[in-house]
Design a protein around this motif. Structure first.
Motif, mmCIF file in Angstrom:
data_model
loop_
_atom_site.group_PDB
_atom_site.id
_atom_site.type_symbol
_atom_site.label_atom_id
_atom_site.label_comp_id
_atom_site.label_asym_id
_atom_site.label_seq_id
_atom_site.Cartn_x
_atom_site.Cartn_y
_atom_site.Cartn_z
ATOM 1 N N SER A 15 18.992 10.247 2.122
ATOM 2 C CA SER A 15 18.895 11.690 2.334
ATOM 3 C C SER A 15 19.842 12.355 1.307
ATOM 4 O O SER A 15 20.019 11.842 0.214
ATOM 5 N N TYR A 16 20.462 13.477 1.673
ATOM 6 C CA TYR A 16 21.230 14.263 0.689
ATOM 7 C C TYR A 16 22.388 13.470 0.074
ATOM 8 O O TYR A 16 22.558 13.438 -1.150
ATOM 9 N N ALA A 17 23.186 12.800 0.920
ATOM 10 C CA ALA A 17 24.357 12.073 0.405
ATOM 11 C C ALA A 17 23.918 10.865 -0.426
ATOM 12 O O ALA A 17 24.431 10.646 -1.534
ATOM 13 N N GLY A 18 22.957 10.116 0.092
ATOM 14 C CA GLY A 18 22.507 8.915 -0.610
ATOM 15 C C GLY A 18 21.836 9.246 -1.938
ATOM 16 O O GLY A 18 22.074 8.578 -2.954
ATOM 17 N N LEU A 19 21.015 10.288 -1.944
ATOM 18 C CA LEU A 19 20.331 10.669 -3.185
ATOM 19 C C LEU A 19 21.332 11.195 -4.213
ATOM 20 O O LEU A 19 21.192 10.959 -5.412
ATOM 21 N N SER A 20 22.344 11.899 -3.731
ATOM 22 C CA SER A 20 23.365 12.421 -4.643
ATOM 23 C C SER A 20 24.129 11.268 -5.312
ATOM 24 O O SER A 20 24.382 11.292 -6.524
ATOM 25 N N ALA A 21 24.467 10.238 -4.519
ATOM 26 C CA ALA A 21 25.144 9.064 -5.088
ATOM 27 C C ALA A 21 24.226 8.351 -6.079
ATOM 28 O O ALA A 21 24.659 7.921 -7.149
ATOM 29 N N ALA A 22 22.942 8.252 -5.704
ATOM 30 C CA ALA A 22 21.980 7.569 -6.573
ATOM 31 C C ALA A 22 21.859 8.282 -7.920
ATOM 32 O O ALA A 22 21.715 7.629 -8.970
ATOM 33 N N LEU A 23 21.928 9.598 -7.887
ATOM 34 C CA LEU A 23 21.819 10.361 -9.138
ATOM 35 C C LEU A 23 22.964 9.981 -10.084
ATOM 36 O O LEU A 23 22.748 9.692 -11.269
ATOM 37 N N ALA A 24 24.187 9.963 -9.540
ATOM 38 C CA ALA A 24 25.346 9.601 -10.377
ATOM 39 C C ALA A 24 25.224 8.162 -10.879
ATOM 40 O O ALA A 24 25.557 7.867 -12.033
ATOM 41 N N LEU A 25 24.716 7.271 -10.021
ATOM 42 C CA LEU A 25 24.609 5.854 -10.408
ATOM 43 C C LEU A 25 23.456 5.621 -11.390
ATOM 44 O O LEU A 25 23.579 4.827 -12.327
ATOM 45 N N GLY A 26 22.348 6.313 -11.183
ATOM 46 C CA GLY A 26 21.215 6.186 -12.106
ATOM 47 C C GLY A 26 21.605 6.681 -13.490
ATOM 48 O O GLY A 26 21.252 6.075 -14.515
ATOM 49 N N ARG A 27 22.345 7.755 -13.533
ATOM 50 C CA ARG A 27 22.807 8.304 -14.815
ATOM 51 C C ARG A 27 23.891 7.423 -15.436
ATOM 52 O O ARG A 27 24.219 7.575 -16.602
ATOM 53 N N SER A 28 24.414 6.492 -14.637
ATOM 54 C CA SER A 28 25.386 5.506 -15.144
ATOM 55 C C SER A 28 24.690 4.185 -15.436
ATOM 56 O O SER A 28 25.336 3.142 -15.510
ATOM 57 N N LEU A 29 23.374 4.219 -15.546
ATOM 58 C CA LEU A 29 22.555 3.066 -15.955
ATOM 59 C C LEU A 29 22.600 1.913 -14.945
ATOM 60 O O LEU A 29 22.338 0.774 -15.291
ATOM 61 N N ARG A 30 22.956 2.207 -13.705
ATOM 62 C CA ARG A 30 23.084 1.156 -12.700
ATOM 63 C C ARG A 30 21.742 0.860 -12.034
ATOM 64 O O ARG A 30 20.967 1.787 -11.763
ATOM 65 N N LYS A 31 21.537 -0.408 -11.733
ATOM 66 C CA LYS A 31 20.322 -0.811 -11.010
ATOM 67 C C LYS A 31 20.596 -0.606 -9.515
ATOM 68 O O LYS A 31 21.452 -1.275 -8.928
ATOM 69 N N VAL A 32 19.868 0.324 -8.940
ATOM 70 C CA VAL A 32 20.181 0.803 -7.585
ATOM 71 C C VAL A 32 18.962 0.699 -6.679
ATOM 72 O O VAL A 32 17.848 1.029 -7.090
ATOM 73 N N LEU A 33 19.205 0.270 -5.451
ATOM 74 C CA LEU A 33 18.153 0.327 -4.428
ATOM 75 C C LEU A 33 18.567 1.342 -3.373
ATOM 76 O O LEU A 33 19.680 1.278 -2.850
ATOM 77 N N ILE A 34 17.657 2.270 -3.069
ATOM 78 C CA ILE A 34 17.886 3.178 -1.936
ATOM 79 C C ILE A 34 16.973 2.708 -0.808
ATOM 80 O O ILE A 34 15.752 2.620 -0.992
ATOM 81 N N LEU A 35 17.580 2.439 0.333
ATOM 82 C CA LEU A 35 16.812 2.037 1.528
ATOM 83 C C LEU A 35 16.881 3.179 2.520
ATOM 84 O O LEU A 35 17.983 3.575 2.914
#
Ligand code: FAD
Length: 303
Positions: A15-35
């Motif tokens: 949701s809002y918190a998880g997607l916000s973290a994912a944005l920072a991590l995606g822009r940091s080239l990290r391989k991320v899974l959101i469940l």
């Protein structure tokens, strides 16, 4: 072949918190899974307020836009599902879903929010988030000067009454049983023309979630337009507890300035660890993403 089970970071809660973290991590080239299991706490609320640039929007519209932007980053994967089990491994964490899938991550971030427990009052759950409100900063402006009730007793009641009285002069405190206010607090409330009703509530009459009357067990009733309440809550996800994370006295996940819990490699952001507001969820998610990236960089430079 693409590896769909190993990630640098697993974010539980999209949701809002998880997607916000994912944005920072995606822009940091990290391989991320959101469940994500698709059950945000504000799902019944027609309009969300007090979040800059999105004031008055539907909560799901905000989340939809966020998801669309986040998924433009190719290293981010979104998976619909309920995470049920978490295990510490020598290299990080395994997270298992209800469907039996197992994902591994070096770090895990819980952005899982809280679950509100509806009191056993007929009509309450149907009005929750529509005309029964949790926060004056989010919804007080829309019901300013309307006939308003506060359903509360016990710790914090006096301060909450003081706070809400700023938004309306037509206020009634419903303690739903014998009031626990001190004599001094009662006198101050009454001096401000705020009625206190101790009679137990039988039901809340409403039309499609819009509150109309509070009906008491003695058969009497009062008309009302809005009601503030602070229902009990629990953590939405039990995995942090399984992993040994510690909690605050308020039942929130204890985190340090890096949004890391008391278990190394396990982070938390949003409602499960902080004050409930979209702006806070997004801010703590953004910080968590940046700190996790920082900690991964530090680990890589240890050799
Ligand atoms: C009725 C109501 C109205 C509100 N109105 C406003 C408002 O107008 N303005 C404002 O700023 N704030 C408002 N808030 C607060 C705001 O909604 C929260 O602060 C915000 O939703 C917190 O975001 P979050 O991502 O931490 O948690 P949530 O939005 O609750 O999302 C948590 C996500 O984690 C998922 N999840 C949980 N456990 C698991 C699991 N085990 N596996 C997979 N996924 C999981 C859930 O399904 C959910 O999608 C309101 C809150 C409520 C309850």
């Amino acid at each position: 072949m693409e590896d769909n089970s190993h990630f640098e970071v697993i974010i539980v809660g999209g949701s809002y918190a998880g997607l916000s973290a994912a944005l920072a991590l995606g822009r940091s080239l990290r391989k991320v899974l959101i469940l994500d299991s698709g059950q945000p706490c504000n799902q019944q609320t027609p309009h969300s307020h007090n979040f800059l640039t999105q004031d008055g929007k539907e909560p799901r519209e905000i989340a939809h836009l966020a998801k669309e932007q986040v998924l433009q980053y190719p290293t981010i994967t979104f998976h619909q599902g309920l995470a049920t089990v978490g295990r510490k491994t020598p290299t990080g964490f395994d997270i298992e879903t209800q469907a039996g899938e197992v994902f591994t991550g070096k770090k895990v971030l819980f952005a899982t929010g809280l679950k509100d427990i509806m009191p056993d009052i007929q009509g309450f759950a149907a009005c929750w988030g529509i005309s029964i409100l949790h926060c004056p900063y989010c919804h007080g402006y829309e019901v300013k000067n309307k006939k308003t009730g506060i359903l509360l007793n016990g710790e914090g009641t006096f301060h909450y009454v003081q706070l809400i009285s700023h938004w309306t002069r037509s206020l009634t405190l419903l303690t739903n049983g014998k009031s626990t206010l001190t004599e001094e607090e009662t006198a101050k409330i009454v001096n401000h023309n705020i009625e206190i009703i101790e009679t137990e509530i039988d039901r809340i009459e409403h039309h499609q979630g819009k509150i109309q009357h509070i009906v008491f067990k003695d058969g009497s009733g009062i008309p009302i337009d809005a009601l503030y309440a602070r229902p009990e809550y629990i953590q939405h996800c039990s995995i942090p507890e399984q992993l040994g994370c510690e909690f605050t006295a308020q039942g929130l996940l204890q985190v340090d300035t890096f949004q890391q819990t008391t278990v190394e490699g396990v982070y938390a952001c949003g409602d499960n660890a902080s004050r409930r507001a979209l702006a806070v969820a997004v801010a703590t998610g953004n910080s968590a993403g940046a700190f996790i990236n920082h900690h991964l960089i530090e680990a890589a430079f240890q050799r």
